[in-house]
Write an enzyme that holds these catalytic residues in place. Sequence first.
Site, PDB file in Angstrom:
ATOM      1  N   HIS A  81     -13.165 -17.818 -11.079  1.00 26.89           N
ATOM      2  CA  HIS A  81     -11.973 -18.626 -10.783  1.00 26.89           C
ATOM      3  C   HIS A  81     -10.980 -17.784  -9.975  1.00 26.89           C
ATOM      4  CE1 HIS A  81      -8.113 -20.679 -11.348  1.00 26.89           C
ATOM      5  NE2 HIS A  81      -7.658 -19.611 -11.967  1.00 26.89           N
ATOM      6  N   ASP A 110      -3.704 -19.915  22.856  1.00 32.04           N
ATOM      7  CA  ASP A 110      -4.688 -19.898  21.775  1.00 32.04           C
ATOM      8  C   ASP A 110      -4.503 -18.575  21.054  1.00 32.04           C
ATOM      9  OD1 ASP A 110      -7.239 -19.936  20.220  1.00 32.04           O
ATOM     10  OD2 ASP A 110      -7.724 -21.608  21.546  1.00 32.04           O
ATOM     11  N   TRP A 146     -11.536 -10.361 -12.399  1.00 29.16           N
ATOM     12  CA  TRP A 146     -11.624 -10.229 -10.942  1.00 29.16           C
ATOM     13  C   TRP A 146     -11.364  -8.799 -10.473  1.00 29.16           C
ATOM     14  CZ3 TRP A 146      -7.940  -9.425  -6.851  1.00 29.16           C
ATOM     15  CH2 TRP A 146      -6.660  -9.105  -7.287  1.00 29.16           C
ATOM     16  N   SER A 173     -14.064 -10.449   7.171  1.00 32.16           N
ATOM     17  CA  SER A 173     -13.443 -11.655   7.715  1.00 32.16           C
ATOM     18  C   SER A 173     -11.923 -11.511   7.754  1.00 32.16           C
ATOM     19  CB  SER A 173     -13.857 -12.854   6.856  1.00 32.16           C
ATOM     20  OG  SER A 173     -12.952 -13.911   7.000  1.00 32.16           O
ATOM     21  N   SER A 174     -11.347 -11.005   6.658  1.00 31.46           N
ATOM     22  CA  SER A 174      -9.889 -10.851   6.601  1.00 31.46           C
ATOM     23  C   SER A 174      -9.395  -9.841   7.627  1.00 31.46           C
ATOM     24  CB  SER A 174      -9.451 -10.355   5.227  1.00 31.46           C
ATOM     25  OG  SER A 174      -9.684 -11.322   4.273  1.00 31.46           O
ATOM     26  N   HIS A 257      -2.194  -4.329  -5.204  1.00 31.43           N
ATOM     27  CA  HIS A 257      -0.793  -4.722  -5.154  1.00 31.43           C
ATOM     28  C   HIS A 257      -0.368  -5.261  -3.792  1.00 31.43           C
ATOM     29  CE1 HIS A 257       2.799  -5.691  -7.121  1.00 31.43           C
ATOM     30  NE2 HIS A 257       3.385  -5.395  -5.982  1.00 31.43           N
ATOM     31  N   GLU A 259      -2.222  -6.738  -1.926  1.00 36.45           N
ATOM     32  CA  GLU A 259      -2.910  -8.030  -1.871  1.00 36.45           C
ATOM     33  C   GLU A 259      -2.024  -9.165  -2.393  1.00 36.45           C
ATOM     34  OE1 GLU A 259      -5.739  -9.186  -0.737  1.00 36.45           O
ATOM     35  OE2 GLU A 259      -5.645 -11.142  -1.726  1.00 36.45           O
ATOM     36  N   TYR A 261       1.123  -9.372  -2.128  1.00 34.01           N
ATOM     37  CA  TYR A 261       2.080  -9.689  -1.063  1.00 34.01           C
ATOM     38  C   TYR A 261       1.405 -10.362   0.113  1.00 34.01           C
ATOM     39  CZ  TYR A 261       5.264  -7.281  -3.979  1.00 34.01           C
ATOM     40  OH  TYR A 261       6.011  -6.942  -5.065  1.00 34.01           O
ATOM     41  N   SER A 272      10.910 -20.291   4.713  1.00 36.03           N
ATOM     42  CA  SER A 272      11.979 -19.978   5.663  1.00 36.03           C
ATOM     43  C   SER A 272      11.977 -20.906   6.876  1.00 36.03           C
ATOM     44  CB  SER A 272      11.844 -18.533   6.145  1.00 36.03           C
ATOM     45  OG  SER A 272      11.820 -17.651   5.060  1.00 36.03           O
ATOM     46  N   HIS A 306       1.878   0.220 -11.557  1.00 35.08           N
ATOM     47  CA  HIS A 306       2.533  -0.590 -12.586  1.00 35.08           C
ATOM     48  C   HIS A 306       1.558  -1.583 -13.209  1.00 35.08           C
ATOM     49  CE1 HIS A 306       3.971  -3.551  -9.235  1.00 35.08           C
ATOM     50  NE2 HIS A 306       2.822  -3.926  -9.713  1.00 35.08           N
ATOM     51  N   HIS A 307       0.348  -1.699 -12.601  1.00 33.22           N
ATOM     52  CA  HIS A 307      -0.697  -2.513 -13.232  1.00 33.22           C
ATOM     53  C   HIS A 307      -1.442  -1.720 -14.300  1.00 33.22           C
ATOM     54  CE1 HIS A 307      -0.456  -5.770 -10.193  1.00 33.22           C
ATOM     55  NE2 HIS A 307      -0.085  -4.797  -9.393  1.00 33.22           N
ATOM     56  N   THR A 332      13.640  -8.862  -2.360  1.00 33.18           N
ATOM     57  CA  THR A 332      13.277 -10.210  -2.783  1.00 33.18           C
ATOM     58  C   THR A 332      14.530 -11.008  -3.106  1.00 33.18           C
ATOM     59  OG1 THR A 332      11.305  -9.221  -3.738  1.00 33.18           O
ATOM     60  CG2 THR A 332      11.723 -11.521  -4.269  1.00 33.18           C
ATOM     61  N   LYS A 335      16.098 -12.358  -0.057  1.00 39.42           N
ATOM     62  CA  LYS A 335      15.447 -13.572   0.415  1.00 39.42           C
ATOM     63  C   LYS A 335      15.932 -14.796  -0.365  1.00 39.42           C
ATOM     64  CE  LYS A 335      11.308 -11.956   2.537  1.00 39.42           C
ATOM     65  NZ  LYS A 335      11.474 -12.880   3.659  1.00 39.42           N
ATOM     66  N   ARG A 454      -5.245 -11.959 -23.008  1.00 39.75           N
ATOM     67  CA  ARG A 454      -5.883 -12.749 -21.951  1.00 39.75           C
ATOM     68  C   ARG A 454      -7.394 -12.531 -21.999  1.00 39.75           C
ATOM     69  NH1 ARG A 454      -4.504  -9.350 -16.419  1.00 39.75           N
ATOM     70  NH2 ARG A 454      -5.671 -11.043 -15.458  1.00 39.75           N
TER      71      ARG A 454
END
Lengths: 531, 293
Positions: A81, A110, A146, A173-174, A257, A259, A261, A272, A306-307, A332, A335, A454
């Site tokens: 998932h 293009d 994951w 691809s990315s 991390h 990722e 963002y 925006s 921090h993870h 943040t 924003k 979890r």
Amino acid sequence: MSATQTHGHAADHHDDHGPAKGITRWLTTTNHKDIGTMYLVFSLVMFLIGGAMALVIRAELFVPGMQLVDPGFFNTMTTVHALIMVFGAVMPATVGLANWMIPLQIGAPDMALPRMNNFSFWLLVAAFSLLILSLFMPGGGPASGWTLYPPLVLQTGDALPLAIFAIHLAGASSIMGAINIIVTIMNLRAPGMTLLKMPLFPWTWLITAYLLIAVMPVFAGAVTMLLTDHFFGTTFFAAAGGGDPVLYQHIFWFFGHPEVYIMILPAFGIVSEIIPTFSRKPLFGYDAMVYATASIAFLSFIVWAHHMFTVGMPLAGEMFFMLSTMLIAVPTGVKVFNWTATMWKGSLSFETPMLFALAFLFLFTIGGFSGLMMAIAPVDFQYHDTYFIVAHFHYVLVPGAVFAIMAAVYYWMPKWTGHMYDTKLANIHFWMSAIFVNVLFFPQHFLGLAGMPRRIPDYSTQFADWNMVSSIGAFGFGLSQLLFVYIIWKCAKGGQKVSAEVWDGARVHGLEWTVPSPAPYHTFDEAPVVK
Amino acid sequence: MAQAQAAHGSDKYYIPHGSKWPAVGAVTLFVTMLGTAAVLNGSSMGPWIAYLGLAGVAYMFFGWFGTVIDESQRGLYNAGVDRSFRMGMTWFIFSEVMFFAAFFGALYYARQLSVPWLGGEGSRFMTNLFLWPDFEASWPTNGPAGIGGDFQTIPAFGLPAINTAILLTSGVTITIAHHALKAGNRGVLKIFLALTFLLGFAFVGLQAEEYIHAYKELNLTLGSGVYGSTFFMLTGFHGLHVTIGAIMLLVIWLRVMKGHFTPTHHFAFEATAWYWHFVDVVWLGLFIFVYWL
């Protein structure tokens, strides 16, 4: 190949040929609008598949005890998932929006590297075919979460190499997609469009693309080490050979991390764009928005541990990562205040894109606050690996990134199809999504604070009530998305014709509103001049 | 249709016509990965699927690059397209740098953190006391369990130093070739470009020699604990990149022999040169941190 369709009614239109016919069009296309459409449809399909997996999880958790699936399959569902939603739904959706909108917003004919653009898309299909195939391997699909932490992930059966190769292909691809976006923005902006005149959506994507190029290869390296640890006897992540499983966590989160963002910065860009249009005011603090985005991107590289607060880091490490993480609240906050200030004294109207953008503003901020809570290392010891974490990242990803993507679809779909979507159904879709997403995820805060871990298929009976509420929310939210699919299908088929401008007052906000609706197959063949 | 677009003049950005190669590439890479996964899972069909996929990938490369070279020769690529290619190559090389960074990071972590911790450094003395009381931190190491058995390492100032000299020399020869190309001196260009790829292949050959020596005589293998892991993964991925770079140089040389490239228009040559310098710089990192220090 489509030369026979070239028509010569006007000198300035002589290569405005249409697309090739049938499936060939989609396999061979170099057109950014075709490729954008394919990305968006792909991500919608993945969103439904990943969503179905989430519903398996929530169905099992509806009441305590083991009901529907065995624990191994439950773990596979949580793992796949997440992989599908992150790499198959959210990221491709933002890439699809970038493909469609960046050339239109910067006045380019293009994307800069159109064939590589198509390659990026089809590699993604190859990658997710491998990942979905891995579910049917002996030993079951990947079931380690994951994050694929060793040593647990090394116990995966025949699915392991398939899942890892899927990550390699999706990563390639990315990277190609990111290179294409950087080159397009740096090389193909219309004359007069300096970087600080560029709309926020291309800006946030430009910064996202740099993040992608910097961290996707690191992730590829990390999973390659998993592969060799499993199959070729290396000991990167085994203490017996001098390695360390924690090393994997460091490399993974150095990728992981930034990722997050990568998923949220394009969403910031979308919001925006939308809030100024429906406030009928220019964006408040444009320059500050750009610099805040860049600051967030920079900080994302120095907060990864921090993870891993509970993994046993030295105190200096805990302190550094705690403080650097809390720093992110500053840009943040800039924003959030700027979006709010944009609406201040504006003449607001509440079309569906604006509703989604406002929901984003409120609900993303809730996710941001819980993030600030868990940034504090000593309290994170309590939250770590509980449902509080699950609630936090779903708040920033679902009513955060996903709501922004839905806002973007409603905002730009009239431009793509030439039709207004069914506004009544769209508003129903919004209210159902906005209500059910809170029913789904808000109780998970309570569960987490009460100590529910979890990634478990069964739980103590004290957690029963809120789990049931959460599961009801999940099914409500899931079913609401079928309405979304219907609205998109209906809008593609027909509906009320819209003008080039689509939203009143939109024209001042971007070049995309100067081309007809639906946008012709080729746009900005001659670059517009921006003053 | 391509000709029709060429008629637009040189200031207009060239949007290429549709191409089957991206889809061919995606399908063949899918088959390659499927086959490789089957090999790893011990299926007897695996190698054949993987070879079939790889053959398809090779076909895609020939076809795709063939199309691009053809379009370039027909003058379809103007200054704007050239700029896109340059930016694209730059960021591709940056992504490669980050790929190597992951493995250099693993090397640094093992040497500075995980091995000293296993040896009981600082607050980690309990780890050593209870889990691996006989282990003393050192480098090179195959860890407290002595994974893979005793091994010897390859001294920096033997074959690796020769390989360093070879790669640094090849960096000089390609620069001479580049200056010759810009000066329109095709004779010097041909000789020095040929020298460059020959040096590249010589490097790969010597590296293979070193691997055989390591496996047969030194008992240094991929399975020699964290030293063997980092040594072979870093030098192995570097060797793969040198091989790819040397093939790129060979292709460029063949194109030079066919009369391609002009003193002002030679993006493919420059991209290959950048790539070559990149593998050169990575090697210097390897020589210093893997072999020498």
